[in-house]
Scaffold this active site. Sequence first.
Site, PDB file in Angstrom:
ATOM      1  N   HIS A  61       0.868  -1.201   0.000  1.00 33.91           N
ATOM      2  CA  HIS A  61       0.000   0.000   0.000  1.00 33.91           C
ATOM      3  C   HIS A  61       0.895   1.237   0.000  1.00 33.91           C
ATOM      4  O   HIS A  61       0.864   2.038   0.936  1.00 33.91           O
ATOM      5  CB  HIS A  61      -0.933   0.044   1.212  1.00 33.91           C
ATOM      6  CG  HIS A  61      -2.016  -1.002   1.186  1.00 33.91           C
ATOM      7  ND1 HIS A  61      -2.764  -1.341   2.280  1.00 33.91           N
ATOM      8  CD2 HIS A  61      -2.468  -1.788   0.176  1.00 33.91           C
ATOM      9  CE1 HIS A  61      -3.629  -2.279   1.959  1.00 33.91           C
ATOM     10  NE2 HIS A  61      -3.463  -2.571   0.678  1.00 33.91           N
ATOM     11  N   HIS A  84     -11.084  -9.774  -6.807  1.00 31.72           N
ATOM     12  CA  HIS A  84     -10.792  -8.436  -6.294  1.00 31.72           C
ATOM     13  C   HIS A  84      -9.887  -7.733  -7.298  1.00 31.72           C
ATOM     14  O   HIS A  84      -8.983  -8.356  -7.850  1.00 31.72           O
ATOM     15  CB  HIS A  84     -10.097  -8.616  -4.936  1.00 31.72           C
ATOM     16  CG  HIS A  84      -9.669  -7.385  -4.220  1.00 31.72           C
ATOM     17  ND1 HIS A  84     -10.266  -6.156  -4.358  1.00 31.72           N
ATOM     18  CD2 HIS A  84      -8.688  -7.202  -3.285  1.00 31.72           C
ATOM     19  CE1 HIS A  84      -9.672  -5.284  -3.551  1.00 31.72           C
ATOM     20  NE2 HIS A  84      -8.711  -5.894  -2.897  1.00 31.72           N
ATOM     21  N   GLU A 136      -7.843  -4.996  -6.787  1.00 29.91           N
ATOM     22  CA  GLU A 136      -6.674  -4.236  -6.337  1.00 29.91           C
ATOM     23  C   GLU A 136      -5.433  -4.755  -7.069  1.00 29.91           C
ATOM     24  O   GLU A 136      -5.311  -5.957  -7.328  1.00 29.91           O
ATOM     25  CB  GLU A 136      -6.523  -4.345  -4.810  1.00 29.91           C
ATOM     26  CG  GLU A 136      -5.557  -3.300  -4.268  1.00 29.91           C
ATOM     27  CD  GLU A 136      -5.622  -3.127  -2.746  1.00 29.91           C
ATOM     28  OE1 GLU A 136      -6.384  -3.836  -2.074  1.00 29.91           O
ATOM     29  OE2 GLU A 136      -4.885  -2.236  -2.243  1.00 29.91           O
ATOM     30  N   ASP A 167      -2.484  -5.668  -6.456  1.00 24.61           N
ATOM     31  CA  ASP A 167      -1.671  -6.804  -5.993  1.00 24.61           C
ATOM     32  C   ASP A 167      -2.274  -8.135  -6.447  1.00 24.61           C
ATOM     33  O   ASP A 167      -1.592  -9.165  -6.412  1.00 24.61           O
ATOM     34  CB  ASP A 167      -1.449  -6.785  -4.465  1.00 24.61           C
ATOM     35  CG  ASP A 167      -2.709  -6.577  -3.652  1.00 24.61           C
ATOM     36  OD1 ASP A 167      -3.701  -6.070  -4.193  1.00 24.61           O
ATOM     37  OD2 ASP A 167      -2.696  -6.926  -2.456  1.00 24.61           O
ATOM     38  N   HIS A 188     -11.755  -6.738   0.874  1.00 21.34           N
ATOM     39  CA  HIS A 188     -11.258  -5.512   1.434  1.00 21.34           C
ATOM     40  C   HIS A 188     -11.725  -4.238   0.709  1.00 21.34           C
ATOM     41  O   HIS A 188     -11.644  -3.130   1.238  1.00 21.34           O
ATOM     42  CB  HIS A 188      -9.733  -5.676   1.400  1.00 21.34           C
ATOM     43  CG  HIS A 188      -8.870  -4.514   1.365  1.00 21.34           C
ATOM     44  ND1 HIS A 188      -7.874  -4.296   0.445  1.00 21.34           N
ATOM     45  CD2 HIS A 188      -8.846  -3.448   2.196  1.00 21.34           C
ATOM     46  CE1 HIS A 188      -7.249  -3.182   0.699  1.00 21.34           C
ATOM     47  NE2 HIS A 188      -7.795  -2.639   1.743  1.00 21.34           N
ATOM     48  N   ASP A 217      -8.446 -11.351   0.014  1.00 18.92           N
ATOM     49  CA  ASP A 217      -7.725 -10.702   1.123  1.00 18.92           C
ATOM     50  C   ASP A 217      -8.134 -11.247   2.499  1.00 18.92           C
ATOM     51  O   ASP A 217      -7.302 -11.315   3.414  1.00 18.92           O
ATOM     52  CB  ASP A 217      -7.991  -9.185   1.116  1.00 18.92           C
ATOM     53  CG  ASP A 217      -7.133  -8.447   0.098  1.00 18.92           C
ATOM     54  OD1 ASP A 217      -6.009  -8.909  -0.176  1.00 18.92           O
ATOM     55  OD2 ASP A 217      -7.587  -7.414  -0.417  1.00 18.92           O
ATOM     56  N   TYR A 237      -2.503  -8.061   9.987  1.00 21.42           N
ATOM     57  CA  TYR A 237      -3.223  -7.814   8.725  1.00 21.42           C
ATOM     58  C   TYR A 237      -4.642  -7.325   9.027  1.00 21.42           C
ATOM     59  O   TYR A 237      -5.111  -6.335   8.485  1.00 21.42           O
ATOM     60  CB  TYR A 237      -3.251  -9.130   7.949  1.00 21.42           C
ATOM     61  CG  TYR A 237      -3.740  -9.049   6.526  1.00 21.42           C
ATOM     62  CD1 TYR A 237      -2.835  -8.984   5.475  1.00 21.42           C
ATOM     63  CD2 TYR A 237      -5.099  -9.066   6.220  1.00 21.42           C
ATOM     64  CE1 TYR A 237      -3.272  -8.936   4.163  1.00 21.42           C
ATOM     65  CE2 TYR A 237      -5.541  -9.017   4.913  1.00 21.42           C
ATOM     66  CZ  TYR A 237      -4.618  -8.954   3.890  1.00 21.42           C
ATOM     67  OH  TYR A 237      -5.059  -8.907   2.590  1.00 21.42           O
ATOM     68  N   HIS A 241      -3.161 -13.883   0.105  1.00 17.44           N
ATOM     69  CA  HIS A 241      -1.834 -13.555   0.657  1.00 17.44           C
ATOM     70  C   HIS A 241      -1.470 -14.589   1.712  1.00 17.44           C
ATOM     71  O   HIS A 241      -2.307 -14.953   2.558  1.00 17.44           O
ATOM     72  CB  HIS A 241      -1.847 -12.198   1.360  1.00 17.44           C
ATOM     73  CG  HIS A 241      -2.081 -11.025   0.462  1.00 17.44           C
ATOM     74  ND1 HIS A 241      -1.175 -10.600  -0.480  1.00 17.44           N
ATOM     75  CD2 HIS A 241      -3.127 -10.155   0.395  1.00 17.44           C
ATOM     76  CE1 HIS A 241      -1.653  -9.534  -1.099  1.00 17.44           C
ATOM     77  NE2 HIS A 241      -2.843  -9.244  -0.598  1.00 17.44           N
TER      78      HIS A 241
HETATM   79 FE1  FEO Z   1      -7.086  -5.580  -1.254  1.00 17.62          FE
HETATM   80 FE2  FEO Z   1      -4.440  -7.775  -1.320  1.00 17.62          FE
HETATM   81  O1  FEO Z   1      -5.560  -6.415  -1.947  1.00 17.62           O
END
Ligand code: FEO
Length: 396
Positions: free
Chosen positions: A22, A78, A80, A82, A144, A163, A191, A224
């Site tokens: 981030h 998702h 995002e 990553d 997320h 996430d 996290y 993750h």
């Molecule tokens: Fe909300 Fe791992 O991205």
Amino acid sequence: MKKLRDEVYWVGATDWIVRHIHGNELSTHRGSTYNSYLVKDEKTVLIDTVWEPLTDRFLENLSEITDISKIDYVVMNHGEPDHSGALPALMEYIPNATVFVSKKGLESIQKHYHKEWNFKVVSTGDKINIGKNNLVFIEAPMLHWPDSMFTYLTGENILFSNDAFGQHYASSSIFNDEVDETEVNQEALKYYANILTPFSRLVTKKIDELKKLGVPVDMIAPAHGIIWRKDPMMIVEKYYEWAAGKSNKSAVIAYNSMWGATHKMAEFIGKGLGEAGIEYKIFNVATSDKSDVLAEVFKAKGIILGSSTVNNGILTSLLPLIEDLIGLKFNEKVGAAFGSYGWSGESTDIITDYLTKAKIKIIDKGIKLKYMPNDEELEECITFGKNFAEKMLEEL
Ligand code: FEO
């Protein structure tokens, strides 16, 4: 080759190097992984991709398992970067594959990559048959981002949760029963504390919804870190507990000090807490990792913030932590302020206002001392710590 089941593979990328994610906001001392999964049934399905800089490794891992051009479906839980960063490179191989997204996922992926792939929008409860098994989609907004969703693989009973239930943790292994559980549990808590706390109400709701579905869950495979294979519901119960905001009988003292007076106050306030039976930790914010301090605040009931007064204000090094305390909306914490000063002495009032803005209940008006505290004033700090402890225990 890393396998979850005979025909379910991990094809993600392990990031041994990353130490912040981030931007520079969240520390990742143990690296991270961007997990992508391949399911081979009558249809070949890829679930999520990886962060763009690791695209080559991802494509190598993927091509060890399958001819990439044979992938029929891509599920993007998702948008995002990553998780979606490697999507444009992947789609070069499979321009006609169907890309399953939530309604908000369609927006986030289109607004990131500006491509017209063959999207199919799905909602909670939608099911697609991939041969022997089905994929079932469960929207999970704000776990997320608004677009987030989970995908459940029937037959194998695997929940791909993106996430949610993740941790920034790099390892050569992919399962929780093959790694140091203490490390992984701490990373899962950090996290949650740093990413998901503001959405705790939705976390509880989502877990209730999952439980009501009553489907068997043999593995939880987040996007993750490691996969929860041993006792997968343990992390779900942990999330339930964390979302409820239950705190330990402990406190965090976080401060910065110009010439050591506020530091001395912190030590003696701590002494008072300790004498009252409260476990505490002290952090100088200028030399501590903000994400780690926030994880400690998340666990503790009390937060005592201190700063010297400078230019009628507070030391700027305290502001990133304060900004996160406001944004993360920790549940049911109690707090107070302290600090030394030379002439005007505004710091305690300013910090008290910030704590109030962060919805932290003020249980003491704070303590401020002029210049360097003498023995009598240090006794006042001990008394302040003891009083704080007493009031904090009443709130637990
Ligand atoms: Fe909300 Fe791992 O991205």
